[in-house]
Design a protein around this motif. Structure first.
Motif, PDB file in Angstrom:
ATOM      1  N   MET A  28       0.894  -1.143  -0.107  1.00 41.91           N
ATOM      2  CA  MET A  28       0.146  -0.056  -0.033  1.00 41.91           C
ATOM      3  C   MET A  28       0.902   1.241   0.045  1.00 41.91           C
ATOM      4  O   MET A  28       2.032   1.070   0.424  1.00 41.91           O
ATOM      5  CB  MET A  28      -0.972  -0.037   1.259  1.00 41.91           C
ATOM      6  CG  MET A  28      -1.901  -1.075   1.122  1.00 41.91           C
ATOM      7  SD  MET A  28      -3.253  -1.071  -0.052  1.00 41.91           S
ATOM      8  CE  MET A  28      -4.234   0.189   0.523  1.00 41.91           C
ATOM      9  N   LEU A  29       0.390   2.340  -0.558  1.00 45.36           N
ATOM     10  CA  LEU A  29       1.202   3.582  -0.482  1.00 45.36           C
ATOM     11  C   LEU A  29       0.846   4.377   0.698  1.00 45.36           C
ATOM     12  O   LEU A  29      -0.323   4.497   1.191  1.00 45.36           O
ATOM     13  CB  LEU A  29       0.641   4.353  -1.867  1.00 45.36           C
ATOM     14  CG  LEU A  29       0.902   3.701  -3.187  1.00 45.36           C
ATOM     15  CD1 LEU A  29       0.166   4.728  -4.236  1.00 45.36           C
ATOM     16  CD2 LEU A  29       2.445   3.548  -3.596  1.00 45.36           C
ATOM     17  N   ASN A  30       1.840   5.089   1.004  1.00 43.83           N
ATOM     18  CA  ASN A  30       1.739   5.991   2.208  1.00 43.83           C
ATOM     19  C   ASN A  30       1.393   7.254   1.664  1.00 43.83           C
ATOM     20  O   ASN A  30       1.286   7.630   0.398  1.00 43.83           O
ATOM     21  CB  ASN A  30       3.097   5.960   3.132  1.00 43.83           C
ATOM     22  CG  ASN A  30       4.092   6.580   2.382  1.00 43.83           C
ATOM     23  OD1 ASN A  30       4.072   7.462   1.660  1.00 43.83           O
ATOM     24  ND2 ASN A  30       5.421   5.893   2.515  1.00 43.83           N
ATOM     25  N   PRO A  31       0.824   8.321   2.617  1.00 47.62           N
ATOM     26  CA  PRO A  31       0.374   9.516   2.004  1.00 47.62           C
ATOM     27  C   PRO A  31       1.362  10.143   1.194  1.00 47.62           C
ATOM     28  O   PRO A  31       1.031  11.023   0.341  1.00 47.62           O
ATOM     29  CB  PRO A  31       0.009  10.325   3.340  1.00 47.62           C
ATOM     30  CG  PRO A  31      -0.271   9.223   4.470  1.00 47.62           C
ATOM     31  CD  PRO A  31       0.699   7.903   3.853  1.00 47.62           C
ATOM     32  N   GLU A  32       2.877  10.312   1.557  1.00 53.64           N
ATOM     33  CA  GLU A  32       3.628  10.891   0.776  1.00 53.64           C
ATOM     34  C   GLU A  32       3.894  10.425  -0.648  1.00 53.64           C
ATOM     35  O   GLU A  32       3.935  10.948  -1.503  1.00 53.64           O
ATOM     36  CB  GLU A  32       5.187  10.776   1.417  1.00 53.64           C
ATOM     37  CG  GLU A  32       6.218  11.619   0.850  1.00 53.64           C
ATOM     38  CD  GLU A  32       7.615  11.547   1.629  1.00 53.64           C
ATOM     39  OE1 GLU A  32       8.429  11.925   1.003  1.00 53.64           O
ATOM     40  OE2 GLU A  32       7.427  10.959   2.695  1.00 53.64           O
ATOM     41  N   GLU A  33       3.952   8.971  -0.663  1.00 52.57           N
ATOM     42  CA  GLU A  33       3.905   8.254  -1.904  1.00 52.57           C
ATOM     43  C   GLU A  33       2.602   8.698  -2.823  1.00 52.57           C
ATOM     44  O   GLU A  33       2.791   9.009  -4.068  1.00 52.57           O
ATOM     45  CB  GLU A  33       4.014   6.928  -1.845  1.00 52.57           C
ATOM     46  CG  GLU A  33       5.296   6.550  -1.363  1.00 52.57           C
ATOM     47  CD  GLU A  33       5.218   5.107  -0.812  1.00 52.57           C
ATOM     48  OE1 GLU A  33       6.652   4.417  -0.877  1.00 52.57           O
ATOM     49  OE2 GLU A  33       4.194   4.399  -0.380  1.00 52.57           O
ATOM     50  N   ILE A  34       1.432   8.639  -2.190  1.00 55.64           N
ATOM     51  CA  ILE A  34       0.208   8.925  -2.867  1.00 55.64           C
ATOM     52  C   ILE A  34       0.323  10.352  -3.347  1.00 55.64           C
ATOM     53  O   ILE A  34      -0.080  10.695  -4.802  1.00 55.64           O
ATOM     54  CB  ILE A  34      -1.057   8.913  -1.923  1.00 55.64           C
ATOM     55  CG1 ILE A  34      -1.216   7.392  -1.719  1.00 55.64           C
ATOM     56  CG2 ILE A  34      -2.199   9.455  -2.586  1.00 55.64           C
ATOM     57  CD1 ILE A  34      -2.351   7.209  -0.590  1.00 55.64           C
ATOM     58  N   ALA A  35       0.618  11.365  -2.680  1.00 56.59           N
ATOM     59  CA  ALA A  35       0.973  12.885  -2.958  1.00 56.59           C
ATOM     60  C   ALA A  35       1.867  12.794  -4.414  1.00 56.59           C
ATOM     61  O   ALA A  35       1.597  13.433  -5.357  1.00 56.59           O
ATOM     62  CB  ALA A  35       1.490  13.787  -2.047  1.00 56.59           C
ATOM     63  N   LYS A  36       2.934  12.181  -4.287  1.00 55.44           N
ATOM     64  CA  LYS A  36       3.883  12.234  -5.458  1.00 55.44           C
ATOM     65  C   LYS A  36       3.304  11.601  -6.564  1.00 55.44           C
ATOM     66  O   LYS A  36       3.406  12.141  -7.669  1.00 55.44           O
ATOM     67  CB  LYS A  36       5.119  11.175  -5.069  1.00 55.44           C
ATOM     68  CG  LYS A  36       5.977  11.932  -4.060  1.00 55.44           C
ATOM     69  CD  LYS A  36       7.389  11.164  -3.641  1.00 55.44           C
ATOM     70  CE  LYS A  36       8.160  11.787  -2.812  1.00 55.44           C
ATOM     71  NZ  LYS A  36       9.520  11.018  -2.401  1.00 55.44           N
ATOM     72  N   LYS A  37       2.511  10.428  -6.455  1.00 53.63           N
ATOM     73  CA  LYS A  37       2.010   9.814  -7.683  1.00 53.63           C
ATOM     74  C   LYS A  37       0.760  11.117  -8.157  1.00 53.63           C
ATOM     75  O   LYS A  37       0.806  10.999  -9.395  1.00 53.63           O
ATOM     76  CB  LYS A  37       1.234   8.572  -7.183  1.00 53.63           C
ATOM     77  CG  LYS A  37       2.115   7.457  -6.720  1.00 53.63           C
ATOM     78  CD  LYS A  37       2.899   6.818  -7.743  1.00 53.63           C
ATOM     79  CE  LYS A  37       3.909   5.723  -7.221  1.00 53.63           C
ATOM     80  NZ  LYS A  37       4.862   5.073  -8.586  1.00 53.63           N
ATOM     81  N   VAL A  38       0.105  11.466  -7.401  1.00 56.91           N
ATOM     82  CA  VAL A  38      -1.037  12.350  -7.815  1.00 56.91           C
ATOM     83  C   VAL A  38      -0.380  13.521  -8.662  1.00 56.91           C
ATOM     84  O   VAL A  38      -0.674  13.915  -9.704  1.00 56.91           O
ATOM     85  CB  VAL A  38      -1.754  13.011  -6.646  1.00 56.91           C
ATOM     86  CG1 VAL A  38      -2.559  14.071  -7.209  1.00 56.91           C
ATOM     87  CG2 VAL A  38      -2.560  11.801  -5.995  1.00 56.91           C
ATOM     88  N   ASP A  39       0.842  14.264  -8.144  1.00 57.70           N
ATOM     89  CA  ASP A  39       1.532  15.157  -8.890  1.00 57.70           C
ATOM     90  C   ASP A  39       2.123  14.896  -9.881  1.00 57.70           C
ATOM     91  O   ASP A  39       2.073  15.624 -10.846  1.00 57.70           O
ATOM     92  CB  ASP A  39       2.605  15.824  -7.722  1.00 57.70           C
ATOM     93  CG  ASP A  39       2.006  16.433  -6.638  1.00 57.70           C
ATOM     94  OD1 ASP A  39       0.975  16.863  -6.564  1.00 57.70           O
ATOM     95  OD2 ASP A  39       2.830  16.778  -5.696  1.00 57.70           O
ATOM     96  N   ARG A  40       2.530  13.561 -10.065  1.00 59.78           N
ATOM     97  CA  ARG A  40       3.149  13.022 -11.315  1.00 59.78           C
ATOM     98  C   ARG A  40       2.087  12.907 -12.158  1.00 59.78           C
ATOM     99  O   ARG A  40       2.476  13.253 -13.572  1.00 59.78           O
ATOM    100  CB  ARG A  40       3.839  11.891 -11.125  1.00 59.78           C
ATOM    101  CG  ARG A  40       4.682  11.224 -12.103  1.00 59.78           C
ATOM    102  CD  ARG A  40       5.650  12.171 -12.826  1.00 59.78           C
ATOM    103  NE  ARG A  40       6.252  11.499 -13.885  1.00 59.78           N
ATOM    104  CZ  ARG A  40       6.891  12.424 -15.026  1.00 59.78           C
ATOM    105  NH1 ARG A  40       6.764  13.590 -15.082  1.00 59.78           N
ATOM    106  NH2 ARG A  40       7.286  11.753 -15.945  1.00 59.78           N
ATOM    107  N   MET A  41       0.984  12.376 -11.941  1.00 61.74           N
ATOM    108  CA  MET A  41      -0.063  12.213 -12.719  1.00 61.74           C
ATOM    109  C   MET A  41      -0.370  13.403 -13.593  1.00 61.74           C
ATOM    110  O   MET A  41      -0.461  13.635 -14.585  1.00 61.74           O
ATOM    111  CB  MET A  41      -1.122  11.450 -12.297  1.00 61.74           C
ATOM    112  CG  MET A  41      -2.384  11.126 -13.258  1.00 61.74           C
ATOM    113  SD  MET A  41      -3.749  10.335 -12.373  1.00 61.74           S
ATOM    114  CE  MET A  41      -3.100   8.739 -12.405  1.00 61.74           C
TER     115      MET A  41
END
Length: 216
Positions: free
Chosen positions: A1-14
């Motif tokens: 599972m992704l942690n909040p920081e990883e999720i934020a990076k994925k969202v920004d990258r998308m």
């Protein structure tokens, strides 16, 4: 599972990727428009319908594409006669086969040549009987680029001359196909030729639009 920081990076990258796609698509559309404008300038007052533009790593082909639209679909039965069911698919709307579209577009735009055949054209440029035999198998007057390349290869002629003959062959092929159509749908005569051509002009309209194809 992704942690909040990883999720934020994925969202920004998308979001970044989506923006890049939008920007690149807009840039590509702008370049395509410029190339199409250049293409139309290059072919004005010529019979050429295809031009290639080369870069260091890729090339694009600009060509006119015919859009055949029916005005009076019911007249198609008169045009095609006994061959109607073989080349027209009846649905809620009328659907022409690719061959029928190509033939109707050529006849509508008067891009045909009477008094000459594909065989006549090939005989003029084939260097020998072996080449002529090979040309008969692959040069049909239905695909300009394919015909041109085969004429260059088999006829040992320049691209410019091959282009001229490819156009000539396509026009000869169109008329041959038209005569075959008439022969199975009521017979060939000057009166019938004029009648069917008049029907075609009334039944359809052809819009010619340029398009770009890219290749490596």
């Amino acid at each position: 599972m992704l942690n909040p920081e990883e999720i934020a990076k994925k969202v920004d990258r998308m979001a970044e990727i989506k923006k890049q796609i939008t920007d690149l698509s807009a840039e590509s559309d702008e370049i395509e428009a410029e190339l199409l404008k250049q293409f139309e300038a290059d072919v004005v007052d010529t019979k050429y319908r295809t031009v290639k533009y080369c870069g260091e790593n890729a090339k694009v082909t600009a060509a006119y594409s015919d859009s055949v639209k029916m005005i009076y679909p019911s007249v198609l039965k008169t045009i095609f006669g006994a061959a109607y069911k073989d080349i027209v698919t009846e649905e809620v709307s009328y659907k022409l086969s690719a061959n029928a579209k190509r033939l109707l577009a050529a006849l509508y735009k008067k891009e045909y040549m009477r008094g000459s055949t594909v065989e006549d054209c090939l005989s003029r440029i084939a260097p020998d009987d072996k080449a002529l035999k090979a040309m008969r198998k692959v040069v049909k007057g239905k695909n300009f680029e394919k015909d041109k390349n085969n004429l260059i290869k088999l006829g040992k002629i320049s691209e410019e001359l091959a282009s001229d003959y490819a156009y000539m062959i396509s026009e000869a092929a169109a008329w041959q196909e038209f005569e075959k159509l008439l022969s199975v749908s009521g017979g060939i005569s000057e009166e019938r030729i004029a009648e069917v051509l008049e029907y075609i002009n009334a039944a359809i309209t052809v819009e010619e639009t340029p398009k770009i194809t890219i290749s490596e």
